[in-house]
Design a protein around this motif. Sequence first.
Motif, short mmCIF file in Angstrom:
data_model
loop_
_atom_site.label_atom_id
_atom_site.label_comp_id
_atom_site.label_asym_id
_atom_site.label_seq_id
_atom_site.Cartn_x
_atom_site.Cartn_y
_atom_site.Cartn_z
N SER A 60 -42.84 59.08 30.96
CA SER A 60 -42.94 58.65 32.12
C SER A 60 -41.39 58.75 32.76
CB SER A 60 -44.10 57.47 31.97
OG SER A 60 -42.96 56.54 31.69
N VAL A 61 -41.32 58.72 33.36
CA VAL A 61 -39.64 58.81 33.89
C VAL A 61 -38.96 56.69 33.65
CG1 VAL A 61 -38.53 58.67 35.78
CG2 VAL A 61 -39.16 60.44 35.25
N GLU A 62 -40.90 56.32 34.04
CA GLU A 62 -40.01 54.90 33.70
C GLU A 62 -40.24 54.24 32.64
OE1 GLU A 62 -42.91 55.91 35.13
OE2 GLU A 62 -42.32 55.39 37.55
N ASP A 63 -40.98 55.33 31.03
CA ASP A 63 -40.76 54.78 29.52
C ASP A 63 -38.75 54.81 29.75
OD1 ASP A 63 -43.17 53.32 29.89
OD2 ASP A 63 -43.98 55.44 28.63
N ILE A 64 -38.85 56.31 29.91
CA ILE A 64 -37.41 57.13 30.17
C ILE A 64 -36.65 56.30 29.96
CG2 ILE A 64 -35.49 58.97 30.20
CD1 ILE A 64 -38.36 60.37 30.04
N GLU A 65 -36.10 55.33 31.43
CA GLU A 65 -35.32 54.62 32.08
C GLU A 65 -35.32 53.40 30.68
OE1 GLU A 65 -36.07 54.42 35.66
OE2 GLU A 65 -34.92 56.26 36.72
N GLU A 66 -36.47 52.62 30.65
CA GLU A 66 -36.74 50.96 29.96
C GLU A 66 -35.95 51.83 29.05
OE1 GLU A 66 -40.36 48.64 27.98
OE2 GLU A 66 -40.33 49.53 30.74
N ILE A 67 -35.87 52.77 27.99
CA ILE A 67 -35.30 53.62 26.43
C ILE A 67 -33.52 53.51 26.83
CG2 ILE A 67 -35.21 55.11 24.75
CD1 ILE A 67 -37.37 55.95 24.56
N MET A 68 -33.50 54.17 27.60
CA MET A 68 -31.75 54.41 28.18
C MET A 68 -31.25 52.94 28.71
SD MET A 68 -31.88 57.70 30.18
CE MET A 68 -30.09 58.24 30.12
N HIS A 69 -31.88 51.56 28.79
CA HIS A 69 -31.36 51.23 29.41
C HIS A 69 -31.60 49.36 28.52
CE1 HIS A 69 -29.09 52.27 33.23
NE2 HIS A 69 -30.94 53.18 33.04
N VAL A 70 -32.51 49.64 27.53
CA VAL A 70 -32.10 49.01 26.60
C VAL A 70 -30.99 47.59 25.82
CG1 VAL A 70 -32.79 50.06 24.04
CG2 VAL A 70 -33.81 47.86 24.73
N ARG A 71 -30.77 46.57 25.80
CA ARG A 71 -30.14 45.65 25.55
C ARG A 71 -29.18 45.89 26.04
NH1 ARG A 71 -33.38 46.90 21.89
NH2 ARG A 71 -32.14 47.87 20.10
N ASP A 72 -27.90 46.11 24.89
CA ASP A 72 -26.58 45.80 25.30
C ASP A 72 -25.73 47.12 25.26
OD1 ASP A 72 -26.40 46.20 22.94
OD2 ASP A 72 -24.60 44.31 22.51
N ILE A 73 -26.71 48.41 25.01
CA ILE A 73 -25.80 49.39 24.42
C ILE A 73 -25.98 50.10 25.93
CG2 ILE A 73 -27.36 51.91 23.35
CD1 ILE A 73 -28.74 49.72 21.93
N ASP A 74 -24.79 50.56 26.14
CA ASP A 74 -24.81 51.85 27.46
C ASP A 74 -25.59 53.27 27.17
OD1 ASP A 74 -23.08 52.99 28.93
OD2 ASP A 74 -21.41 54.11 28.25
N PRO A 75 -26.38 52.53 29.25
CA PRO A 75 -26.97 53.92 28.92
C PRO A 75 -26.22 55.13 28.79
CG PRO A 75 -27.16 52.69 30.69
CD PRO A 75 -26.25 52.15 29.58
N VAL A 76 -24.96 55.91 29.01
CA VAL A 76 -24.49 57.13 29.30
C VAL A 76 -24.42 57.40 27.84
CG1 VAL A 76 -22.31 57.68 29.84
CG2 VAL A 76 -23.30 56.41 31.56
N ARG A 77 -24.55 56.31 26.86
CA ARG A 77 -24.37 57.38 25.57
C ARG A 77 -25.43 57.49 25.27
NH1 ARG A 77 -23.59 52.95 21.15
NH2 ARG A 77 -22.83 54.28 19.01
N VAL A 78 -26.36 57.04 25.30
CA VAL A 78 -27.68 57.63 24.45
C VAL A 78 -28.34 58.58 25.61
CG1 VAL A 78 -30.03 56.71 25.35
CG2 VAL A 78 -28.65 54.58 25.22
N ALA A 79 -27.98 58.44 26.58
CA ALA A 79 -28.83 59.70 27.61
C ALA A 79 -27.32 61.33 27.08
CB ALA A 79 -27.92 59.95 29.08
N ASN A 80 -26.46 61.71 26.58
CA ASN A 80 -25.43 61.46 26.67
C ASN A 80 -25.38 62.70 24.69
OD1 ASN A 80 -24.60 62.55 28.77
ND2 ASN A 80 -23.84 60.65 28.26
N GLN A 81 -26.30 61.75 23.75
CA GLN A 81 -26.49 62.29 22.81
C GLN A 81 -26.38 63.29 22.17
OE1 GLN A 81 -29.50 59.44 20.40
NE2 GLN A 81 -28.63 59.26 17.88
#
Length: 193
Positions: free
Chosen positions: A83-104
């Motif tokens: 789900s889109v909600e789960d994906i957004e949750e994974i990308m915005h976890v704790r203090d990790i940069d979501p852009v870094r997660v998205a562009n891995q």
Amino acid sequence: HFRRLQLVQEARARNEARREEHIQERKQITTLKKAMNKRQVWDACHSLNTDHLCKLIKTGADPLIESPRGLTPLISMVVSNGSVEDIEEIMHVRDIDPVRVANQINIHGMSALMIACRMKETKMIHCLVKNGALCTADGKKRGKNMTSLHWCAVHGYEEGAEILKNYVLDQGGDSLRSARFLDAVTTHGQTPL
């Protein structure tokens, strides 16, 4: 008096040795926990178990872990149509940069956005780009320098190509940036057009 001093020093030495042993044991336990956590994330990625994967990441697992097969938690979520909600949750976890997660980029030169384009998943493409995935990122040499636009072209996904083009233009794309996006060249000299 000397005997008592000697006994006190021996007791201190024993206590110091025990303390060092406890410190070493704690380090070993921490190392084992990290290895076990990493292995659990790998297993959840390989089994495409999105619920377990979300739970692991919420409880402290690293969303940037990559399995030996090249699966990251985000790529696993895209492949399993999470789900889109789960994906957004994974990308915005704790203090990790979501852009870094998205562009891995994984070991095969693929990002989650490239896989979403390959699978023709419009919702995923919108979700990933809105959360920082770069449309212009390429897979480097491992991925033959292919961008997400290349993957849309290879799989005949015109709607996805249009979505990516619109996002590049909306991100303040000047004509030069748009031209670089459209004229990106693979290691075999191919452009998406």
